[in-house]
Design a protein around this motif. Structure first.
Motif, PDB file in Angstrom:
ATOM      1  N   ILE A 101       0.838  -1.201   0.000  1.00  0.00           N
ATOM      2  CA  ILE A 101       0.000   0.000   0.000  1.00  0.00           C
ATOM      3  C   ILE A 101       0.873   1.251   0.000  1.00  0.00           C
ATOM      4  CG2 ILE A 101      -1.687   1.325   1.350  1.00  0.00           C
ATOM      5  CD1 ILE A 101      -2.807  -1.371   2.309  1.00  0.00           C
ATOM      6  N   PHE A 102       1.889   1.276   0.853  1.00  0.00           N
ATOM      7  CA  PHE A 102       2.796   2.417   0.922  1.00  0.00           C
ATOM      8  C   PHE A 102       3.512   2.610  -0.407  1.00  0.00           C
ATOM      9  CE2 PHE A 102       7.090   4.092   1.730  1.00  0.00           C
ATOM     10  CZ  PHE A 102       6.770   5.318   2.304  1.00  0.00           C
ATOM     11  N   TRP A 103       4.061   1.541  -0.963  1.00  0.00           N
ATOM     12  CA  TRP A 103       4.873   1.650  -2.173  1.00  0.00           C
ATOM     13  C   TRP A 103       4.041   1.862  -3.440  1.00  0.00           C
ATOM     14  CZ3 TRP A 103       9.471   3.200  -1.546  1.00  0.00           C
ATOM     15  CH2 TRP A 103      10.155   2.876  -0.382  1.00  0.00           C
ATOM     16  N   TYR A 104       2.725   1.689  -3.377  1.00  0.00           N
ATOM     17  CA  TYR A 104       1.847   2.063  -4.496  1.00  0.00           C
ATOM     18  C   TYR A 104       1.259   3.457  -4.292  1.00  0.00           C
ATOM     19  CZ  TYR A 104       1.988  -2.652  -6.422  1.00  0.00           C
ATOM     20  OH  TYR A 104       2.395  -3.833  -6.975  1.00  0.00           O
ATOM     21  N   THR A 105       1.018   3.856  -3.053  1.00  0.00           N
ATOM     22  CA  THR A 105       0.424   5.157  -2.769  1.00  0.00           C
ATOM     23  C   THR A 105       1.399   6.303  -3.031  1.00  0.00           C
ATOM     24  OG1 THR A 105      -0.961   4.139  -1.076  1.00  0.00           O
ATOM     25  CG2 THR A 105      -0.740   6.531  -1.001  1.00  0.00           C
ATOM     26  N   VAL A 106       2.625   6.167  -2.575  1.00  0.00           N
ATOM     27  CA  VAL A 106       3.607   7.244  -2.732  1.00  0.00           C
ATOM     28  C   VAL A 106       3.849   7.570  -4.210  1.00  0.00           C
ATOM     29  CG1 VAL A 106       6.014   7.882  -2.345  1.00  0.00           C
ATOM     30  CG2 VAL A 106       4.683   6.890  -0.497  1.00  0.00           C
ATOM     31  N   PRO A 107       4.148   6.601  -5.078  1.00  0.00           N
ATOM     32  CA  PRO A 107       4.307   6.958  -6.499  1.00  0.00           C
ATOM     33  C   PRO A 107       3.016   7.514  -7.103  1.00  0.00           C
ATOM     34  CG  PRO A 107       5.231   4.801  -6.103  1.00  0.00           C
ATOM     35  CD  PRO A 107       4.505   5.201  -4.857  1.00  0.00           C
ATOM     36  N   GLY A 108       1.874   7.024  -6.635  1.00  0.00           N
ATOM     37  CA  GLY A 108       0.598   7.543  -7.128  1.00  0.00           C
ATOM     38  C   GLY A 108       0.423   9.017  -6.803  1.00  0.00           C
ATOM     39  N   ILE A 109       0.811   9.402  -5.597  1.00  0.00           N
ATOM     40  CA  ILE A 109       0.738  10.811  -5.198  1.00  0.00           C
ATOM     41  C   ILE A 109       1.672  11.649  -6.061  1.00  0.00           C
ATOM     42  CG2 ILE A 109       1.311  12.430  -3.337  1.00  0.00           C
ATOM     43  CD1 ILE A 109       0.291  10.246  -1.388  1.00  0.00           C
ATOM     44  N   PHE A 110       2.890  11.150  -6.305  1.00  0.00           N
ATOM     45  CA  PHE A 110       3.834  11.904  -7.125  1.00  0.00           C
ATOM     46  C   PHE A 110       3.365  12.011  -8.573  1.00  0.00           C
ATOM     47  CE2 PHE A 110       7.007  11.052  -3.746  1.00  0.00           C
ATOM     48  CZ  PHE A 110       7.339  12.382  -3.508  1.00  0.00           C
ATOM     49  N   ILE A 111       2.791  10.967  -9.114  1.00  0.00           N
ATOM     50  CA  ILE A 111       2.286  11.017 -10.495  1.00  0.00           C
ATOM     51  C   ILE A 111       1.153  12.035 -10.590  1.00  0.00           C
ATOM     52  CG2 ILE A 111       1.015   9.706 -12.243  1.00  0.00           C
ATOM     53  CD1 ILE A 111       2.752   7.262 -11.384  1.00  0.00           C
ATOM     54  N   ALA A 112       0.250  12.030  -9.620  1.00  0.00           N
ATOM     55  CA  ALA A 112      -0.836  13.013  -9.613  1.00  0.00           C
ATOM     56  C   ALA A 112      -0.285  14.432  -9.508  1.00  0.00           C
ATOM     57  CB  ALA A 112      -1.788  12.734  -8.448  1.00  0.00           C
ATOM     58  N   PHE A 113       0.741  14.618  -8.670  1.00  0.00           N
ATOM     59  CA  PHE A 113       1.362  15.936  -8.532  1.00  0.00           C
ATOM     60  C   PHE A 113       1.982  16.384  -9.852  1.00  0.00           C
ATOM     61  CE2 PHE A 113       5.227  18.418  -7.804  1.00  0.00           C
ATOM     62  CZ  PHE A 113       4.680  19.537  -7.196  1.00  0.00           C
ATOM     63  N   TYR A 114       2.690  15.483 -10.534  1.00  0.00           N
ATOM     64  CA  TYR A 114       3.360  15.860 -11.778  1.00  0.00           C
ATOM     65  C   TYR A 114       2.370  16.157 -12.895  1.00  0.00           C
ATOM     66  CZ  TYR A 114       7.694  14.698  -9.550  1.00  0.00           C
ATOM     67  OH  TYR A 114       8.743  14.677  -8.687  1.00  0.00           O
ATOM     68  N   ILE A 115       1.204  15.532 -12.863  1.00  0.00           N
ATOM     69  CA  ILE A 115       0.167  15.861 -13.845  1.00  0.00           C
ATOM     70  C   ILE A 115      -0.435  17.225 -13.509  1.00  0.00           C
ATOM     71  CG2 ILE A 115      -2.126  15.215 -14.685  1.00  0.00           C
ATOM     72  CD1 ILE A 115      -1.189  12.266 -14.378  1.00  0.00           C
ATOM     73  N   LEU A 116      -0.739  17.443 -12.227  1.00  0.00           N
ATOM     74  CA  LEU A 116      -1.349  18.705 -11.816  1.00  0.00           C
ATOM     75  C   LEU A 116      -0.415  19.902 -11.998  1.00  0.00           C
ATOM     76  CD1 LEU A 116      -3.283  17.656  -8.591  1.00  0.00           C
ATOM     77  CD2 LEU A 116      -4.239  18.315 -10.808  1.00  0.00           C
ATOM     78  N   ARG A 117       0.876  19.699 -11.862  1.00  0.00           N
ATOM     79  CA  ARG A 117       1.800  20.829 -11.971  1.00  0.00           C
ATOM     80  C   ARG A 117       1.829  21.412 -13.379  1.00  0.00           C
ATOM     81  NH1 ARG A 117       7.871  18.352 -11.640  1.00  0.00           N
ATOM     82  NH2 ARG A 117       8.286  20.376 -10.771  1.00  0.00           N
ATOM     83  N   ASN A 118       1.356  20.666 -14.356  1.00  0.00           N
ATOM     84  CA  ASN A 118       1.276  21.181 -15.713  1.00  0.00           C
ATOM     85  C   ASN A 118       0.045  22.058 -15.937  1.00  0.00           C
ATOM     86  OD1 ASN A 118       3.582  20.093 -17.243  1.00  0.00           O
ATOM     87  ND2 ASN A 118       2.757  18.153 -16.540  1.00  0.00           N
ATOM     88  N   PHE A 119      -0.945  21.957 -15.055  1.00  0.00           N
ATOM     89  CA  PHE A 119      -2.179  22.707 -15.234  1.00  0.00           C
ATOM     90  C   PHE A 119      -2.410  23.774 -14.173  1.00  0.00           C
ATOM     91  CE2 PHE A 119      -2.783  18.449 -17.057  1.00  0.00           C
ATOM     92  CZ  PHE A 119      -2.935  18.822 -18.385  1.00  0.00           C
ATOM     93  N   ILE A 120      -1.665  23.722 -13.077  1.00  0.00           N
ATOM     94  CA  ILE A 120      -1.786  24.727 -12.019  1.00  0.00           C
ATOM     95  C   ILE A 120      -0.451  25.470 -11.950  1.00  0.00           C
ATOM     96  CG2 ILE A 120      -2.210  25.132  -9.573  1.00  0.00           C
ATOM     97  CD1 ILE A 120      -3.721  22.452  -9.539  1.00  0.00           C
ATOM     98  N   PRO A 121      -0.406  26.710 -12.448  1.00  0.00           N
ATOM     99  CA  PRO A 121       0.867  27.445 -12.515  1.00  0.00           C
ATOM    100  C   PRO A 121       1.525  27.672 -11.148  1.00  0.00           C
ATOM    101  CG  PRO A 121      -0.834  28.551 -13.796  1.00  0.00           C
ATOM    102  CD  PRO A 121      -1.499  27.447 -13.054  1.00  0.00           C
ATOM    103  N   ALA A 122       0.765  27.671 -10.067  1.00  0.00           N
ATOM    104  CA  ALA A 122       1.343  27.932  -8.742  1.00  0.00           C
ATOM    105  C   ALA A 122       2.285  26.822  -8.289  1.00  0.00           C
ATOM    106  CB  ALA A 122       0.231  28.116  -7.717  1.00  0.00           C
ATOM    107  N   ILE A 123       2.139  25.603  -8.824  1.00  0.00           N
ATOM    108  CA  ILE A 123       3.023  24.509  -8.398  1.00  0.00           C
ATOM    109  C   ILE A 123       3.994  24.085  -9.490  1.00  0.00           C
ATOM    110  CG2 ILE A 123       1.492  23.634  -6.606  1.00  0.00           C
ATOM    111  CD1 ILE A 123       0.535  21.482  -8.534  1.00  0.00           C
ATOM    112  N   ALA A 124       4.093  24.882 -10.543  1.00  0.00           N
ATOM    113  CA  ALA A 124       5.046  24.578 -11.626  1.00  0.00           C
ATOM    114  C   ALA A 124       6.465  24.916 -11.160  1.00  0.00           C
ATOM    115  CB  ALA A 124       4.701  25.383 -12.868  1.00  0.00           C
ATOM    116  N   PRO A 125       7.463  24.158 -11.612  1.00  0.00           N
ATOM    117  CA  PRO A 125       8.855  24.450 -11.204  1.00  0.00           C
ATOM    118  C   PRO A 125       9.407  25.642 -11.984  1.00  0.00           C
ATOM    119  CG  PRO A 125       8.831  22.614 -12.705  1.00  0.00           C
ATOM    120  CD  PRO A 125       7.402  22.985 -12.471  1.00  0.00           C
ATOM    121  N   ILE A 126       9.497  26.788 -11.349  1.00  0.00           N
ATOM    122  CA  ILE A 126       9.988  27.975 -12.048  1.00  0.00           C
ATOM    123  C   ILE A 126      11.463  28.162 -11.872  1.00  0.00           C
ATOM    124  CG2 ILE A 126       8.047  29.489 -12.418  1.00  0.00           C
ATOM    125  CD1 ILE A 126       8.284  30.423  -9.571  1.00  0.00           C
TER     126      ILE A 126
END
Length: 126
Positions: A101-126
């Motif tokens: 559960i831990f090793w599937y949840t953590v990458p899932g959170i990061f994948i969701a973050f990396y998708i969202l960072r392309n659509f929410i400018p506040a979390i994009a890496p500037i």
């Protein structure tokens, strides 16, 4: 654990930290040679999961944790995992969860973050 291995596990982090600070010093002097453009971002306009990783690493070396998290949080998470693994090796106790559960949840959170960072400018890496 053998005494020789324990001594190695205790001395090794000090050597790694010394090397990292040397790299950080060289980075400050020759910054333009370290930061390479992201080919994926150049062609698509989207951020990949590695975008901001180099800047995150060097911000962490300079002690700026919040800036490092802003650039790419997986770098900070990876260093925390390495530190916990090191603690496991010198103490012979399990610290990092071994559940699926831990090793599937953590990458899932990061994948969701990396998708969202392309659509929410506040979390994009500037």
């Amino acid at each position: 654990m053998k005494r020789c291995k324990k001594i190695l596990f205790i001395i090794l982090p000090a050597l790694i930290i010394a090397v990292l600070y040397t790299i950080g010093f060289v980075y400050k002097k020759f910054k333009r040679f370290f930061v390479l453009p992201c080919v994926f971002h150049m062609f698509t306009g989207y951020y990949c999961c590695g975008c901001g990783g180099t800047r995150s690493f060097f911000a962490l070396l300079q002690g700026n944790i919040l800036k490092s998290l802003r650039y790419n949080p997986i770098v900070v998470f990876g260093i925390i995992l390495l530190f916990l693994k090191w603690l496991e090796l010198i103490s012979d106790k399990k610290i990092i969860p071994q559940s699926r559960i831990f090793w599937y949840t953590v990458p899932g959170i990061f994948i969701a973050f990396y998708i969202l960072r392309n659509f929410i400018p506040a979390i994009a890496p500037i």
